[in-house]
Design an enzyme around this catalytic site. Structure first.
Site: not given
Ligand SMILES: Cc1cc2nc3c(=O)[nH]c(=O)nc-3n(C[C@H](O)[C@H](O)[C@H](O)COP(=O)(O)OP(=O)(O)OC[C@H]3O[C@@H](n4cnc5c(N)ncnc54)[C@H](O)[C@@H]3O)c2cc1C
Length: 443
Positions: A32, A38, A42, A281, A303, A432
């Site tokens: 990394e 991790s 978002c 991504d 994920n 409805w």
């Protein structure tokens, strides 16, 4: 077997955890290039607005947890620079010591994600111009957003631009949002976006639509944004015009890339080269409605694809079932939700289609506390199969978009939508439901 994973976030660490949980005796190394693993990107906009207390809350597992608890050899500050698919070797640079390293693998997962783009605008290297992708990014933005920083310019009206516009307004900034398109949130049709524009203006966001940025002026630090319509003073700029997959280090490997230079994968997350997988991504996603690969970089896909890649790396065959293009975001008091194809996309894909747009309420019409919502459904003119749905409203938009996305996943028709046995009580819907009210209007 020795597994190497490039990238230690959603896709990469989901895969690593699947390998640990479902097999024994393998060696897993994660390379990394950043310091953090991790974490929930978002949630970044909500750290600035205070809805998330700290960036620490976004971190699911730290590198030391992966090492000590799960035996995964996570190496941060390691940037992969090259892959030799014939010799099965990964080359990396240790960013803290400038040391070059090479590691052999039996199976490799590329989960290197995507990076925000800044077009080659004049003055783009001035201080005060930011993009948002990582925890250090939001920390820098928050440090810069001092009391003296009153005027903020956001370039790009996609989901990051909109979420950050709300966050900046919530901390008292004057926000100008510039987008070269005629409407915000292009994943929605233009007729739906009127509600978004009204919300932006009501909340004090100054919109400049149909306006293209050409550069910035300033002395070391940005002072103005220049567009094809004018020049505006600014103290801080956030560029949110899209991302590009981090795949340039794979040049000359022969790994096949498709849309937007994302790595083409099959349903098992296998690339065009044996024993090399890709997820998240940096990879494509199969779109079930378009029936072809697409590139919609989202955490929900990263994920899932990561998990499936991990299982296939240990020969537990499991396939990724594809996406239908569902997403949701909060913009001030509105929920913007969509799934499948917009009318614009149905047109592009040359589907013969019909649309229905209704105004409805989230609760029964007679129930005193109800919120209005606009719901648009696109369906195939001949087969009557659902093609997509868009909902803009307040409460209840989230549950309805998931009804529509489930219906799309199962290739339901507009008529079958009407037949669904949906929960009903006045505080939640009419007898409805709104989605069924729309379906009943189909010709
Ligand atoms: C502000 C913001 C809000 C978002 N909101 C949502 C949302 O509400 N819903 C949603 O579904 N998605 C959302 N997303 C998108 C989501 O966060 C991403 O789709 C997800 O993080 C992708 O995960 P990934 O593991 O594929 O890639 P990334 O998270 O990009 O991780 C890739 C990792 O690879 C590392 N890397 C890259 N190149 C190399 C290299 N050469 N060598 C070593 N390491 C490398 C990177 O440092 C990075 O840590 C949001 C994103 C942002 C920025």
């Amino acid at each position: 077997m020795r597994f190497i994973i490039i990238g230690g976030d959603a896709a990469g660490m989901s895969a690593a955890m699947q390998i640990v949980r479902n097999s024994e005796g393998h060696e897993i190394t994660v390379l990394e290039k950043g310091e953090i693993t991790s974490y929930g990107q978002c949630g970044l906009p909500y750290v600035m607005s205070g809805e998330v207390e700290s960036t620490d809350d976004l971190i699911a597992r730290k590198p030391e947890t992966f090492r000590e608890k799960y035996g995964i050899d996570v190496r941060t500050s390691h940037e992969v620079t090259q892959v030799d698919c014939n010799q099965k070797v990964v080359y990396a640079e240790r960013l803290d010591t400038n040391e070059d390293i090479e590691l052999k693998y039996d199976r490799l997962l590329i989960a290197s994600g995507a990076s925000p783009v800044i077009p080659p605008w004049k003055g783009r290297d001035l201080r005060g111009i930011y993009t948002l992708k990582t925890i250090p990014d939001i920390q820098e933005i928050m440090e810069a957003a001092t009391e003296e920083t009153g005027k903020v310019t956001i370039i790009g009206g996609g989901y990051i631009g909109l979420e950050m516009a709300e966050s900046f307004v919530s901390i008292g900034k004057k926000v100008r949002l510039i987008d070269r398109g005629s409407h915000l949130a292009k994943i929605f049709d233009e007729d739906m976006s009127t509600h978004i524009h009204e919300e932006a203006e009501q909340k004090g966001v100054e919109l400049h639509l149909g306006e293209s940025v050409t550069g910035f002026n300033g002395d070391e630090k940005v002072q103005t944004v220049i567009t094809d319509h004018g020049e505006y003073e600014t103290d801080l700029v956030l560029v949110a015009v899209g991302v590009t997959p981090n795949t340039s280090f794979l040049e000359d490997t022969g790994i096949y890339k498709g849309m937007n230079d994302a790595i083409t994968v099959n349903a098992f997350m296998e690339t065009s080269i044996l024993d090399i997988f890709a997820a998240g991504d940096c990879a494509t996603q199969y779109h079930r409605i378009k029936q072809k690969d697409d590139y919609i970089p989202l955490g929900t896909h990263a994920n899932k694809q990561g998990q499936i890649a991990g299982l296939n790396m240990i020969d537990r065959r499991r396939s990724f079932k594809g996406i239908v293009g569902t997403s949701i975001l909060k913009f001030f008091d509105l929920t913007l939700a969509r799934t499948g194809l917009s009318e614009h996309e149905a047109n592009q894909e040359k589907f013969p289609y019909q649309t229905i747009t209704i105004e409805s309420t989230h609760a029964a019409g007679y129930y005193s506390k109800n919120d209005s919502m606009t719901l648009k459904i696109v369906y195939h003119k001949e087969s009557r199969k659902l093609l997509g749905g868009q909902i803009i409203g307040k409460r209840g938009a989230d549950k309805r978009i998931d009804v529509l996305s489930t219906a799309l996943y199962h290739q339901m028709t507009i008529d079958e939508l009407e037949d669904l046995d949906l929960a009903y009580a006045p505080p939640y819907n009419g007898v409805w439901d709104a989605v069924q009210q729309a379906a009943r209007k189909a010709d």
